[in-house]
Scaffold this motif. Structure first.
Motif: not given
Length: 239
Positions: A56-58, A73-76, A116-117, A161-162
């Motif tokens: 999961e990266w955008t 990313t889900p954490t940053r 992002g997510y 993440a969603s």
């Protein structure tokens, strides 16, 4: 892997083909009244979106300024200029939405996390459903638009993440996605029915180019008078 998901992945071009690429790049445009409700002006211009296929990266560019790029990313979530100088970052972004409701305005970094997510989820569907830790179960069919839609109930792991951990994905007789239901945890758990259409083929894989998200009632029916968001995708390129 259950039988329905196997048929869905095949209809989209196959999991092996998807895994043969590392990135997907598209052009994206969006609008709808959801954005002003968050204090964000609508922007109908096209942006460049890149996602990774295996994680999961955008990345979106330009973002907020002509020479800025957003990476999620889900954490940053981070915004940098094109010389890789950090403009702003948000770590543990999900936690920053604590206490936020439907009328709470978002700042630039909250919007970046959401974009992002959401874009990664939309562009990686249905292949993300075969990722480790994702639980899927076929539930009762749904009747809409003169068709019988088979439904996958999906529970995502905490690492992804969603909009919400539990969602329902509706597939038509051709095994292509018609609709996706979720609730917006970041906005007071608003119930959403999200429709997809106008598929194209790119390098052996199939993608919808139009998305429309509507408010959803307790009976599962969409309120077509309450459009929340529309999205357009174009120029799919895998590498």
């Amino acid at each position: 892997m259950n039988d329905l998901l196997s048929k869905v992945l095949e209809a989209y071009g196959g999991l092996d083909r998807w895994n043969g690429f590392s990135e997907l790049a598209v052009k994206s445009a969006t609008g709808g009244p959801f954005w002003p409700s968050k204090g964000i002006p609508e922007n109908h211009g096209w942006g460049n979106v890149t996602i990774k296929t295996a994680q999961e990266w955008t990345s979106i560019a330009p973002y907020d300024a002509p020479n800025h790029r957003m990476t999620f990313t889900p954490t940053r979530v981070a915004i940098e200029d094109y010389d890789h100088q950090l403009v702003e970052e948000l770590r543990d972004p999900r936690a920053s939405f604590a206490g936020y409701g439907p009328a709470t305005y978002w700042d630039m970094m909250h919007r970046a996390y959401f974009n992002g997510y959401a874009l990664w989820t939309y562009l990686a569907t249905p292949f993300l459903l075969a990722m480790p830790g994702v639980r899927t179960q076929e539930i009762a069919p749904w009747y809409e638009d003169g068709e019988v839609w088979r439904v996958l109930n999906v529970v995502l792991p905490e690492t992804l993440a969603s909009h919400s951990a539990e969602q329902n994905f509706y597939f038509g007789p051709d095994y292509l996605l018609r609709r996706q239901d979720y609730h917006l945890e970041l906005s007071g758990n608003a119930q959403v029915a999200h429709y997809v259409s106008d598929y194209v083929e790119a390098q052996g894989l199939r993608f919808p180019t139009r998305r429309h998200a509507y408010a959803r009632g307790a009976d599962g029916q969409p309120d077509r008078n309450r459009l929340l968001v529309w999205i357009r995708f174009d120029d799919f390129r895998l590498r």
